[in-house]
Design an enzyme around this catalytic site. Structure first.
Site, PDB file in Angstrom:
ATOM      1  N   ALA A 137     -20.548   2.976  -3.946  1.00 15.67           N
ATOM      2  CA  ALA A 137     -20.167   3.653  -2.709  1.00 15.67           C
ATOM      3  C   ALA A 137     -20.641   2.856  -1.504  1.00 15.67           C
ATOM      4  O   ALA A 137     -21.771   3.020  -1.032  1.00 15.67           O
ATOM      5  CB  ALA A 137     -20.725   5.071  -2.675  1.00 15.67           C
ATOM      6  N   SER A 145     -14.289  -3.583   5.869  1.00 15.89           N
ATOM      7  CA  SER A 145     -14.630  -5.006   5.872  1.00 15.89           C
ATOM      8  C   SER A 145     -15.887  -5.276   6.687  1.00 15.89           C
ATOM      9  O   SER A 145     -16.669  -6.174   6.381  1.00 15.89           O
ATOM     10  CB  SER A 145     -13.461  -5.827   6.441  1.00 15.89           C
ATOM     11  OG  SER A 145     -12.314  -5.686   5.614  1.00 15.89           O
ATOM     12  N   ARG A 279      19.254 -10.531 -20.710  1.00 17.39           N
ATOM     13  CA  ARG A 279      20.224  -9.905 -19.809  1.00 17.39           C
ATOM     14  C   ARG A 279      21.523 -10.684 -19.827  1.00 17.39           C
ATOM     15  O   ARG A 279      21.582 -11.829 -19.387  1.00 17.39           O
ATOM     16  CB  ARG A 279      19.649  -9.860 -18.385  1.00 17.39           C
ATOM     17  CG  ARG A 279      20.648  -9.340 -17.330  1.00 17.39           C
ATOM     18  CD  ARG A 279      20.883  -7.853 -17.492  1.00 17.39           C
ATOM     19  NE  ARG A 279      21.529  -7.292 -16.309  1.00 17.39           N
ATOM     20  CZ  ARG A 279      22.845  -7.049 -16.205  1.00 17.39           C
ATOM     21  NH1 ARG A 279      23.648  -7.356 -17.219  1.00 17.39           N
ATOM     22  NH2 ARG A 279      23.325  -6.510 -15.108  1.00 17.39           N
ATOM     23  N   GLU A 374     -12.585  -5.197  -2.451  1.00 20.94           N
ATOM     24  CA  GLU A 374     -13.615  -6.237  -2.643  1.00 20.94           C
ATOM     25  C   GLU A 374     -13.375  -7.449  -1.741  1.00 20.94           C
ATOM     26  O   GLU A 374     -13.604  -8.604  -2.122  1.00 20.94           O
ATOM     27  CB  GLU A 374     -13.711  -6.641  -4.115  1.00 20.94           C
ATOM     28  CG  GLU A 374     -14.305  -5.527  -4.975  1.00 20.94           C
ATOM     29  CD  GLU A 374     -14.713  -5.996  -6.349  1.00 20.94           C
ATOM     30  OE1 GLU A 374     -15.299  -7.089  -6.454  1.00 20.94           O
ATOM     31  OE2 GLU A 374     -14.458  -5.254  -7.313  1.00 20.94           O
TER      32      GLU A 374
END
Length: 393
Positions: A137, A145, A279, A374
């Protein structure tokens, strides 16, 4: 359905970055993942995430996410290449499985790095075995940031700290048994006035203020602390060392974010190759067209370049080197590159690529958050630029 095994998996394991133990682990995990993991999330994401933590713990994979053989870890120091290989493999098979593994590591990383022997003995074995769920946390509504802008406060009151404030974007919020919480103790201005604490989920004064729904369903929440008393012996490290602890924790796991992105990208490439080969179009298949071949070539090259950066950073860190710049480069290249590869795979799948539940559609939703958490892409660019300017002219 495409084969989930990456086309270049054997080549990767032959790279000089790895030792025989890494090759053995990757082979074993690939077999386990094929047997136990499905790519799609269920309707009850909380329950599925708990079940994945249990399964990963029982299989022994979570032992690699914590440090200390005496506390349930596989090694005394977390091996960066190992957690990267684990995340890359899990991400190819299941985004939620990768999330479950990563958050056990990130959520307990500060304890592995800065915990006392008593703290490590209390919290790490449960994380390593999958009996307890961990969370990290750090972020706040006005401090993402810019961690130094943190407002959540902790004041010492006798033998406890009293926490007041909020945290948001907290992964495993709502299902974790314990949270590593960073709060301002006013030891000094800015980042130097932050400390770290382990807070049990049932502590009075702590509550889940809001559950947050995101495009790739994961347990996520906003936390609130109101006069929350945390025993002083739950502080990690010295008072005022929280920012350093947070950054050390992120440094361990940032490179593994790149590895997870590679796993998503590899799965997308496999799906794109499958679609191109099968395909039917204009009396042939999609792969017959030079535009398709050029797109596949760009996808593969983008992934291989990012993979080299990722495992360079992981190897350097395991040699005891500082990898601030290298880890930032790896995360930047892998997350941005994987986004491009997955978008190209959706295009190759055409209309089916945007149908809910299709593998490439799931990947499209999974990858987006990795460019933010992160350390957002822009933050990685700032880190790389700053480190370059610090080098001798």
């Amino acid at each position: 359905m495409a084969d989930t095994k990456a086309h270049d998996a054997h080549d990767l394991l032959d790279w000089p970055f790895f030792e025989p133990r890494h090759r053995a682990l990757a082979t074993e995990l690939e077999a386990w993942a094929r047997e136990h993991l499905a790519g799609a999330h269920g309707h009850d994401v909380d329950a599925e995430c708990r079940a994945l933590v249990t399964a990963l713990g029982e299989a022994g994979w979570l032992r690699h996410a914590v440090a200390g053989t005496g506390f349930g870890g596989a090694t005394d120091v977390i091996d960066t290449r190992t957690i990267c290989l684990i995340r890359q493999t899990l991400a190819r098979h299941s985004g939620l499985a990768d999330f479950a593994f990563a958050m056990q590591g990130l959520g307990s990383g500060a304890i592995s790095l800065a915990g006392t022997p008593a703290q490590r003995a209390r919290f790490l074995p449960g994380v390593a075995s999958g009996r307890t769920v961990a969370a990290f946390a750090l972020s706040e509504p006005e401090a993402g940031s810019d961690v130094a802008a943190m407002a959540c406060a902790a004041r010492l009151d006798g033998d406890a700290y009293v926490l007041d404030g909020e945290k948001t974007w907290i992964s495993n919020g709502g299902i974790a048994h314990q949270y590593v919480v960073f709060a301002r103790t006013d030891d000094a201005p800015g980042a130097r006035g932050i400390s770290a604490f382990v807070v049990d989920a049932d502590t009075p004064g702590f509550e889940i203020a809001e559950r947050i729904d995101v495009i790739a369903p994961h347990p996520l929440a906003r936390l609130r602390f109101s006069g929350c008393r945390v025993p002083a012996d739950r502080r990690l490290g010295a008072s005022g060392e929280g920012f350093k602890i947070a950054m050390r924790t992120l440094d361990v796991f940032r490179t593994s974010v790149a590895a997870a992105a590679l796993g998503f990208g590899q799965r997308a490439l496999a799906e794109g190759l499958h679609r191109a080969r099968t395909r039917k179009m204009f009396k042939g298949v999609l792969a017959d067209f030079q535009l398709t071949q050029a797109k596949l070539a760009q996808m593969a090259t983008t992934l291989d370049a990012a993979m080299l950066l990722t495992y360079r950073a992981a190897w350097l860190r395991d040699q005891g080197r500082t990898v601030t710049k290298e880890a930032a480069m790896a995360k930047l290249a892998a997350t941005e590159g994987a986004q491009q590869v997955i978008d190209a795979a959706v295009q190759l799948w055409g209309g089916l690529g945007v149908v809910s539940g299709q593998p490439v559609e799931l990947l499209y939703r999974e990858i987006r958050a990795l460019r933010i958490y992160e350390g957002a892409t822009e933050v990685q660019q700032l880190i790389i630029g700053r480190e370059l300017l610090r080098e001798p002219a």
